[in-house]
Design a protein around this motif. Structure first.
Motif, mmCIF file in Angstrom:
data_model
loop_
_atom_site.group_PDB
_atom_site.id
_atom_site.type_symbol
_atom_site.label_atom_id
_atom_site.label_comp_id
_atom_site.label_asym_id
_atom_site.label_seq_id
_atom_site.Cartn_x
_atom_site.Cartn_y
_atom_site.Cartn_z
ATOM 1 N N GLY A 229 0.783 -1.225 0.000
ATOM 2 C CA GLY A 229 0.000 0.000 0.000
ATOM 3 C C GLY A 229 0.813 1.273 0.000
ATOM 4 N N SER A 230 2.132 1.191 -0.170
ATOM 5 C CA SER A 230 2.964 2.389 -0.198
ATOM 6 C C SER A 230 2.575 3.283 -1.373
ATOM 7 C CB SER A 230 4.442 1.999 -0.320
ATOM 8 O OG SER A 230 5.249 3.138 -0.525
ATOM 9 N N PRO A 231 2.536 4.640 -1.169
ATOM 10 C CA PRO A 231 2.109 5.529 -2.254
ATOM 11 C C PRO A 231 3.168 5.752 -3.325
ATOM 12 C CG PRO A 231 2.689 6.806 -0.309
ATOM 13 C CD PRO A 231 2.775 5.370 0.102
ATOM 14 N N THR A 232 4.380 5.290 -3.093
ATOM 15 C CA THR A 232 5.462 5.498 -4.057
ATOM 16 C C THR A 232 5.467 4.388 -5.102
ATOM 17 O OG1 THR A 232 6.800 6.520 -2.332
ATOM 18 C CG2 THR A 232 7.940 5.815 -4.336
ATOM 19 N N PRO A 233 5.402 4.707 -6.409
ATOM 20 C CA PRO A 233 5.443 3.660 -7.433
ATOM 21 C C PRO A 233 6.767 2.906 -7.387
ATOM 22 C CG PRO A 233 4.700 5.757 -8.353
ATOM 23 C CD PRO A 233 5.227 6.055 -6.985
ATOM 24 N N ILE A 234 6.710 1.588 -7.596
ATOM 25 C CA ILE A 234 7.919 0.781 -7.646
ATOM 26 C C ILE A 234 8.356 0.502 -9.081
ATOM 27 C CG2 ILE A 234 7.415 -0.307 -5.434
ATOM 28 C CD1 ILE A 234 6.531 -2.806 -7.042
ATOM 29 N N ALA A 235 7.463 0.748 -10.018
ATOM 30 C CA ALA A 235 7.792 0.522 -11.434
ATOM 31 C C ALA A 235 6.738 1.223 -12.276
ATOM 32 C CB ALA A 235 7.839 -0.968 -11.766
ATOM 33 N N GLU A 236 6.974 1.243 -13.579
ATOM 34 C CA GLU A 236 6.025 1.857 -14.502
ATOM 35 C C GLU A 236 5.779 0.892 -15.652
ATOM 36 O OE1 GLU A 236 5.354 6.281 -16.183
ATOM 37 O OE2 GLU A 236 7.216 5.335 -16.815
ATOM 38 N N LEU A 237 4.523 0.561 -15.886
ATOM 39 C CA LEU A 237 4.155 -0.292 -17.001
ATOM 40 C C LEU A 237 3.985 0.578 -18.247
ATOM 41 C CD1 LEU A 237 1.535 -2.665 -15.314
ATOM 42 C CD2 LEU A 237 4.033 -2.685 -15.196
ATOM 43 N N VAL A 238 4.590 0.152 -19.348
ATOM 44 C CA VAL A 238 4.581 0.959 -20.564
ATOM 45 C C VAL A 238 3.948 0.170 -21.701
ATOM 46 C CG1 VAL A 238 6.604 2.275 -19.873
ATOM 47 C CG2 VAL A 238 6.913 0.165 -21.150
ATOM 48 N N PRO A 239 3.330 0.878 -22.671
ATOM 49 C CA PRO A 239 2.760 0.192 -23.833
ATOM 50 C C PRO A 239 3.844 -0.539 -24.621
ATOM 51 C CG PRO A 239 1.990 2.467 -23.682
ATOM 52 C CD PRO A 239 3.095 2.331 -22.690
ATOM 53 N N GLY A 240 3.432 -1.605 -25.311
ATOM 54 C CA GLY A 240 4.362 -2.336 -26.146
ATOM 55 C C GLY A 240 5.079 -3.453 -25.415
ATOM 56 N N THR A 241 4.720 -3.737 -24.174
ATOM 57 C CA THR A 241 5.360 -4.791 -23.391
ATOM 58 C C THR A 241 4.291 -5.650 -22.740
ATOM 59 O OG1 THR A 241 7.264 -3.383 -22.908
ATOM 60 C CG2 THR A 241 6.939 -5.284 -21.483
ATOM 61 N N TRP A 242 4.472 -6.970 -22.765
ATOM 62 C CA TRP A 242 3.551 -7.887 -22.097
ATOM 63 C C TRP A 242 3.941 -8.019 -20.636
ATOM 64 C CZ3 TRP A 242 -0.877 -8.964 -24.136
ATOM 65 C CH2 TRP A 242 -1.024 -9.081 -25.526
ATOM 66 N N TYR A 243 2.968 -7.925 -19.747
ATOM 67 C CA TYR A 243 3.154 -8.149 -18.320
ATOM 68 C C TYR A 243 2.251 -9.308 -17.882
ATOM 69 C CZ TYR A 243 5.248 -3.539 -18.645
ATOM 70 O OH TYR A 243 6.025 -2.470 -18.995
ATOM 71 N N LEU A 244 2.563 -9.890 -16.736
ATOM 72 C CA LEU A 244 1.809 -11.040 -16.259
ATOM 73 C C LEU A 244 0.962 -10.650 -15.059
ATOM 74 C CD1 LEU A 244 1.371 -14.106 -16.663
ATOM 75 C CD2 LEU A 244 3.077 -14.465 -14.878
ATOM 76 N N ALA A 245 -0.342 -10.873 -15.158
ATOM 77 C CA ALA A 245 -1.244 -10.687 -14.022
ATOM 78 C C ALA A 245 -1.234 -11.968 -13.204
ATOM 79 C CB ALA A 245 -2.655 -10.362 -14.503
ATOM 80 N N VAL A 246 -0.776 -11.894 -11.944
ATOM 81 C CA VAL A 246 -0.613 -13.083 -11.113
ATOM 82 C C VAL A 246 -1.694 -13.210 -10.048
ATOM 83 C CG1 VAL A 246 1.864 -13.178 -11.512
ATOM 84 C CG2 VAL A 246 0.987 -11.860 -9.589
ATOM 85 N N ASP A 247 -2.458 -12.143 -9.803
ATOM 86 C CA ASP A 247 -3.507 -12.203 -8.788
ATOM 87 C C ASP A 247 -4.425 -11.008 -8.973
ATOM 88 O OD1 ASP A 247 -5.009 -13.069 -6.685
ATOM 89 O OD2 ASP A 247 -3.457 -12.868 -5.157
ATOM 90 N N GLN A 248 -5.560 -11.044 -8.297
ATOM 91 C CA GLN A 248 -6.508 -9.947 -8.352
ATOM 92 C C GLN A 248 -6.572 -9.270 -7.000
ATOM 93 O OE1 GLN A 248 -10.254 -11.062 -9.945
ATOM 94 N NE2 GLN A 248 -11.247 -9.111 -9.532
ATOM 95 N N ARG A 249 -6.625 -7.954 -6.981
ATOM 96 C CA ARG A 249 -6.691 -7.192 -5.742
ATOM 97 C C ARG A 249 -7.966 -6.346 -5.771
ATOM 98 N NH1 ARG A 249 -2.677 -5.575 -2.254
ATOM 99 N NH2 ARG A 249 -1.776 -7.586 -2.846
ATOM 100 N N GLY A 250 -8.999 -6.786 -5.074
ATOM 101 C CA GLY A 250 -10.250 -6.057 -5.102
ATOM 102 C C GLY A 250 -10.995 -6.281 -6.408
ATOM 103 N N PRO A 251 -12.048 -5.512 -6.647
ATOM 104 C CA PRO A 251 -12.863 -5.734 -7.841
ATOM 105 C C PRO A 251 -12.250 -5.208 -9.126
ATOM 106 C CG PRO A 251 -13.748 -3.904 -6.557
ATOM 107 C CD PRO A 251 -12.631 -4.490 -5.740
#
Length: 285
Positions: free
Chosen positions: A239-261
């Motif tokens: 829940g830290s407000p500081t981003p740890i990374a940035e997702l950018v267009p043109g790259t595949w990422y893996l969704a490993v779990d769901q958090r909330g709705p």
């Protein structure tokens, strides 16, 4: 290793470490030699450990080690610990210790000696390092990404596939296959938990549609590949407000779990996990 996970605060930390290294070669204390060359030659810097035996490790090397630990938490997979404590905790402790040593060296200069450039620069660098380490995440100006995301070359409507050649999920720059085709075998994903689904295959999609967001709650979650239409921040799972990374267009990422709705726990190419709060318009693979 993802350079886009570094923040502006991390840039200050790196700059402080560079200043400490440069300052270690400057005179730590100054003496009025009245132009005598022999006297000036005896003014020590931090590497003169015969006369300044504790300055180098307590002021300079401690500060540089603190910066290295802090930056490593951004570039290495999350969860690395030493003696039961995270690397960021050790980095913060060393940063405070280096700042205190620098302050003490200002107060207890030898009799008849003044402050040299090395002493003053080291104090400023260590103070900046300690402040950013302890409070950088609470300063909005330091929380932004150090390296901005590249602008897309061609605008695409939502539902368009990311540009080929992104690397993650696209070995050899291949494009994804249309839905319904048989995926090619691929090694298990190197992240946490069970192996991830195989990324899309080699041909371009025909009628790919964007996902409206995260999958609806309920039932077992199945990991899937996805891409974002625009650059979006990835936040820590605590829940830290500081981003740890940035997702950018043109790259595949893996969704490993769901958090909330409407949020996903995503994993980046360098095995960093975080929460993607904005899942609108994501493209499922």
């Amino acid at each position: 290793m993802n350079i886009r996970s570094l923040t502006r605060g991390d840039g200050v930390v790196i700059g402080a470490a560079v200043l400490l290294f440069i300052a270690s070669f400057f005179n730590f204390y100054s003496v009025d030699c009245a132009g005598l060359a022999a006297c000036e030659a005896r003014i020590p810097n931090a590497w003169d450990t015969d006369r300044l035996n504790i300055v180098l490790p307590s002021v300079f090397l401690t500060g540089i080690a603190a910066a290295a630990l802090i930056i490593s938490t951004r570039l290495l997979p999350a969860g690395r610990k030493v003696a039961g404590q995270g690397l960021e905790v050790w980095g913060a402790g060393l940063a405070v210790a280096a700042a205190w040593s620098s302050l003490w060296s200002l107060i207890v200069s030898p009799p008849g000696a003044g402050l040299g450039a090395g002493c003053v620069i080291a104090f400023l660098a260590n103070i900046a390092l300690a402040v950013v380490t302890l409070a950088g995440s609470k300063i909005p100006a330091l929380a932004g990404s150090l390296v901005p995301a590249p602008k897309p070359q061609v605008a695409q409507p939502y539902g368009g596939q990311p540009q080929p050649g992104a690397g993650y999920g696209y070995p050899g720059g291949q494009q994804p296959a249309p839905y319904g085709t048989t995926p090619q075998p691929a090694p298990p994903y190197s992240g946490h938990g069970a192996p991830a689904p195989t990324p899309p295959g080699p041909t371009a999609p025909q009628d790919a549609q964007p996902a409206a967001g995260a999958p609806a709650p309920g039932g077992d979650f199945a990991p899937f590949w996805f891409a974002v239409p625009v650059a979006r921040p990835l936040f820590a799972e605590d829940g830290s407000p500081t981003p740890i990374a940035e997702l950018v267009p043109g790259t595949w990422y893996l969704a490993v779990d769901q958090r909330g709705p409407a949020a996903l726990v995503a994993q980046t190419p360098d095995n960093r996990r975080g929460v993607l709060n904005d899942t609108s318009g994501i493209q499922r693979g």
